[in-house]
Motif scaffolding. Structure first.
Motif, PDB file in Angstrom:
ATOM      1  N   ASP A  87       7.606   6.398   1.279  1.00 51.05           N
ATOM      2  CA  ASP A  87       6.658   5.569   2.036  1.00 51.05           C
ATOM      3  C   ASP A  87       7.064   4.099   2.018  1.00 51.05           C
ATOM      4  O   ASP A  87       6.959   3.400   3.035  1.00 51.05           O
ATOM      5  N   SER A  88       7.524   3.621   0.864  1.00 48.74           N
ATOM      6  CA  SER A  88       7.977   2.226   0.759  1.00 48.74           C
ATOM      7  C   SER A  88       9.161   1.976   1.689  1.00 48.74           C
ATOM      8  O   SER A  88       9.213   0.957   2.393  1.00 48.74           O
ATOM      9  N   ALA A  93       2.025   6.416  -7.295  1.00 50.40           N
ATOM     10  CA  ALA A  93       1.071   7.443  -7.737  1.00 50.40           C
ATOM     11  C   ALA A  93       1.745   8.810  -7.803  1.00 50.40           C
ATOM     12  O   ALA A  93       1.573   9.565  -8.767  1.00 50.40           O
ATOM     13  N   ARG A  94       2.522   9.143  -6.782  1.00 51.58           N
ATOM     14  CA  ARG A  94       3.233  10.421  -6.784  1.00 51.58           C
ATOM     15  C   ARG A  94       4.285  10.468  -7.888  1.00 51.58           C
ATOM     16  O   ARG A  94       4.463  11.488  -8.556  1.00 51.58           O
ATOM     17  N   GLU A 148      11.193   9.732  -3.878  1.00 56.50           N
ATOM     18  CA  GLU A 148      10.198   9.015  -4.666  1.00 56.50           C
ATOM     19  C   GLU A 148       9.769   7.704  -4.007  1.00 56.50           C
ATOM     20  O   GLU A 148       8.696   7.176  -4.294  1.00 56.50           O
ATOM     21  N   ALA A 202       0.837  -1.205   0.000  1.00 57.27           N
ATOM     22  CA  ALA A 202       0.000   0.000   0.000  1.00 57.27           C
ATOM     23  C   ALA A 202       0.872   1.255   0.000  1.00 57.27           C
ATOM     24  O   ALA A 202       0.572   2.239  -0.697  1.00 57.27           O
ATOM     25  N   ALA A 203       1.956   1.223   0.762  1.00 63.98           N
ATOM     26  CA  ALA A 203       2.882   2.358   0.779  1.00 63.98           C
ATOM     27  C   ALA A 203       3.514   2.546  -0.590  1.00 63.98           C
ATOM     28  O   ALA A 203       3.672   3.679  -1.072  1.00 63.98           O
ATOM     29  N   ASN A 204       3.871   1.448  -1.226  1.00 67.71           N
ATOM     30  CA  ASN A 204       4.474   1.527  -2.551  1.00 67.71           C
ATOM     31  C   ASN A 204       3.498   2.074  -3.576  1.00 67.71           C
ATOM     32  O   ASN A 204       3.887   2.834  -4.490  1.00 67.71           O
ATOM     33  N   THR A 205       2.222   1.731  -3.439  1.00 65.39           N
ATOM     34  CA  THR A 205       1.204   2.273  -4.347  1.00 65.39           C
ATOM     35  C   THR A 205       1.146   3.792  -4.228  1.00 65.39           C
ATOM     36  O   THR A 205       1.009   4.505  -5.235  1.00 65.39           O
ATOM     37  N   ARG A 206       1.253   4.309  -3.023  1.00 63.70           N
ATOM     38  CA  ARG A 206       1.260   5.764  -2.841  1.00 63.70           C
ATOM     39  C   ARG A 206       2.488   6.393  -3.496  1.00 63.70           C
ATOM     40  O   ARG A 206       2.391   7.437  -4.154  1.00 63.70           O
ATOM     41  N   ASP A 207       3.634   5.754  -3.324  1.00 66.72           N
ATOM     42  CA  ASP A 207       4.854   6.264  -3.961  1.00 66.72           C
ATOM     43  C   ASP A 207       4.721   6.273  -5.478  1.00 66.72           C
ATOM     44  O   ASP A 207       5.112   7.241  -6.148  1.00 66.72           O
TER      45      ASP A 207
END
Length: 428
Positions: free
Chosen positions: A166-167, A67-68, A163, A60-65
Motif C-alpha cells: 500500500d505504501s 498493521a499487516r 509487506e 495512512a497506507a503505511n499504517t495499513r502495511d
C-alpha cells in the motif's frame, strides 16, 4: 502524458505483463534520454511536491502495511525499515527534489584522446535504458529509485515487497502525478501491479526487455535474483560490517564510533555487526560494556568473554557470518591488524568496514587491504549511504566488482558510448 491501461492483476500472465510494461518503458526511456537537465529537475521537484501533498494518504497506507506486518510477526528491524512517519516522508520528498539538483551525468565526457591520424575519440555517458528494481520492505526505495532513474535518463519498472504494497502504491501514484504535471511520461516509472512471485520471475527472465536488474533486500531475494536472472544484475548483498579498534585508538573516539556504528539504526545495511578489538587496546571491557549498556546483546569469543563475562554470551561459529539487523553484535579480541584483516577476509561481505586508529601506517594498511566497497578510518560505518556521500539518494550499495561499487547513484546508472570525430579519415 496518459499512461496505458494497467493489466488486471487478478488475471496474471506474468511474462506478457512484463513485456507490455517493458515496451512502454522503452518508449519512455527514449524520451528521457533526450530530455534536458532542467526539465528532469523540474519533474523531480514536482514529484517531491506531490509526495508532500499526498502525505496524509501515504501515511495512512503505511499504517495499513505496518498493521499487516506486525500481525505477520515481522522482525523489529523489518518493521523499522517499513515504517514511515511525517519526518521520514518529508525526507523522502526532499530527497526526490534534491536529486534534481545533482550534476546530470548524461552527456558527460569521461575522457578524450586524439589519435595520430587526427581522429578524436571520447567516451560519453549515456543512460542504461530500462532498469528493473526488485526490493523488500523499504517504501523509500520506490521514490529513491524512481528519482535516480529519471535523472539519469532511465525508465524504471519497480516491484516492491508485499509487506509495503500500500505504501509503494501511494508513493508511486504521487510520483507519477508529479511527472505528468511536468510533461514527462508516467511510463518512465511503472510499479508492477501484482504481488505474485511469478512477476519477479518474469522480470528476471526478461532478456531484451530489461537492461539491468537491481535487487535490494535480504539474502534470499538476492540469491534468487542471481540464480535466475538472464538480465545483468547489480547486486546489493548483506552488510556483515566490521569495526576494528586498533591498540593506538583514542578510547573516547573508539567508544563513540562503536556505539554509533551499531546502535544509531540497527536495521540498516551499514550497521556494524562485528566488533574486532586489538589485544593491545587498553580497555576492551569498556567497549563491550558500553554496547551492553546501550541495549546491545553481545556474543563474544573466548577472550572477549573473559574480560566482560557478566554482559556477554559465547559466540557460535555462525555469529561471525550473520547480518543481525538488530541490537546484537559479535565481538572478538584479535592479535593486531593482521588478525583483523584475516577475520574480515574470512567473514566479511565486502560492504563496509572501518578502523579506529591513531597510527596512520596501520590505518593506511587497513584501507589498502580490506576488499570492501567502502572502507573508513575513524568514522562510523553508518556513513555507508548515498546521501552522506553527497550522491543524493541511492539505489543500493553494490558489493561486487563490476560496473559500479558502493553507493549506486546517478553515475552508477549510466554506461558510455564511444564517439569519434573525424575530418575524412579512412582506414585503407
Amino acid at each position: 502524458m496518459d499512461a496505458a491501461v494497467t493489466p488486471d492483476p487478478t488475471v496474471l500472465d506474468a511474462p506478457a505483463l512484463i513485456v507490455a510494461m517493458g515496451a512502454r518503458a522503452r518508449v519512455a526511456a527514449g524520451l528521457l534520454a533526450r530530455t534536458p537537465t532542467p526539465a528532469k529537475a523540474a519533474a523531480l521537484a514536482a514529484a517531491g511536491a506531490a509526495i508532500r501533498d499526498d502525505a496524509e494518504a501515504i501515511l495512512a497506507a503505511n499504517t495499513r502495511d505496518l498493521a499487516r506486518a506486525e500481525a505477520a510477526g515481522l522482525s523489529g528491524a523489518m518493521l523499522d525499515r517499513l515504517r514511515l512517519d511525517a519526518a521520514r516522508l518529508a525526507g523522502i520528498a526532499d530527497a526526490v527534489a534534491a536529486v534534481g539538483g545533482l550534476a546530470d551525468p548524461v552527456g558527460q565526457t569521461i575522457d578524450e584522446t586524439r589519435r595520430p591520424n587526427g581522429l578524436v575519440l571520447s567516451r560519453v555517458r549515456v543512460p542504461i535504458g530500462v532498469i528493473g528494481i526488485v526490493y523488500e520492505s523499504r517504501p523509500n526505495v520506490t521514490a529513491d529509485a524512481a528519482a535516480l532513474c529519471v535523472m539519469s535518463g532511465n525508465a524504471a519498472i519497480l516491484r516492491g515487497g508485499t509487506e509495503a504494497v500500500d505504501s509503494n502504491r501511494a508513493l508511486h501514484a504521487a510520483f507519477a502525478r508529479g511527472l505528468a504535471s511536468a510533461g514527462l511520461p508516467v511510463d518512465a516509472v511503472q510499479l508492477v501491479p501484482t504481488q505474485d512471485r511469478d512477476a519477479v520471475g518474469a522480470m528476471l527472465g526478461a532478456e531484451g526487455v530489461l537492461d539491468l536488474v537491481v535487487p535490494r533486500g535480504g539474502k534470499g531475494l538476492v540469491a534468487r535474483v542471481q540464480a535466475e536472472a538472464r538480465v545483468p544484475v547489480l547486486a546489493h548483498l548483506d552488510g556483515i560490517n566490521h569495526v576494528y579498534v586498533d591498540g593506538s585508538a583514542d578510547p573516547t573516539m573508539a567508544r563513540a564510533i562503536v556505539l554509533d556504528a551499531k546502535m544509531r539504526r540497527t536495521g540498516i545495511c551499514g550497521a556494524m555487526e562485528t566488533l574486532l578489538i586489538d589485544r593491545a587496546y587498553p580497555d576492551p571491557a569498556g567497549l563491550i560494556r558500553a554496547l551492553a549498556s546501550a541495549g546491545c546483546a553481545v556474543r563474544a569469543d573466548a577472550e572477549a568473554l573473559g574480560v566482560a563475562p557478566d554482559v556477554a554470551t559465547p559466540a557460535s561459529d555462525a555469529d561471525w557470518d550473520t547480518e543481525y539487523l538488530g541490537a546484537i553484535a559479535s565481538v572478538a579480541i584479535v592479535a593486531g591488524v593482521d588478525r583483523a584483516l584475516a577475520h574480515i577476509a574470512a567473514h566479511g561481505s565486502h560492504h563496509t568496514d572501518a578502523i579506529v586508529a591513531a597510527d596512520e601506517a596501520v590505518a593506511r594498511r587497513f584501507l589498502a587491504e580490506v576488499d570492501s566497497a567502502i572502507v573508513l578510518w575513524n568514522a562510523s560505518t553508518q556513513f555507508a549511504d548515498g546521501g552522506e556521500f553527497g550522491l543524493g539518494a541511492e539505489i543500493g550499495i553494490a558489493t561486487g566488482r563490476l560496473h559500479a561499487r558502493g553507493p549506486v547513484a546517478l553515475e552508477g546508472l549510466t554506461t558510455y558510448k564511444w564517439v569519434g570525430l573525424g575530418t575524412g579519415q579512412v582506414r585503407g
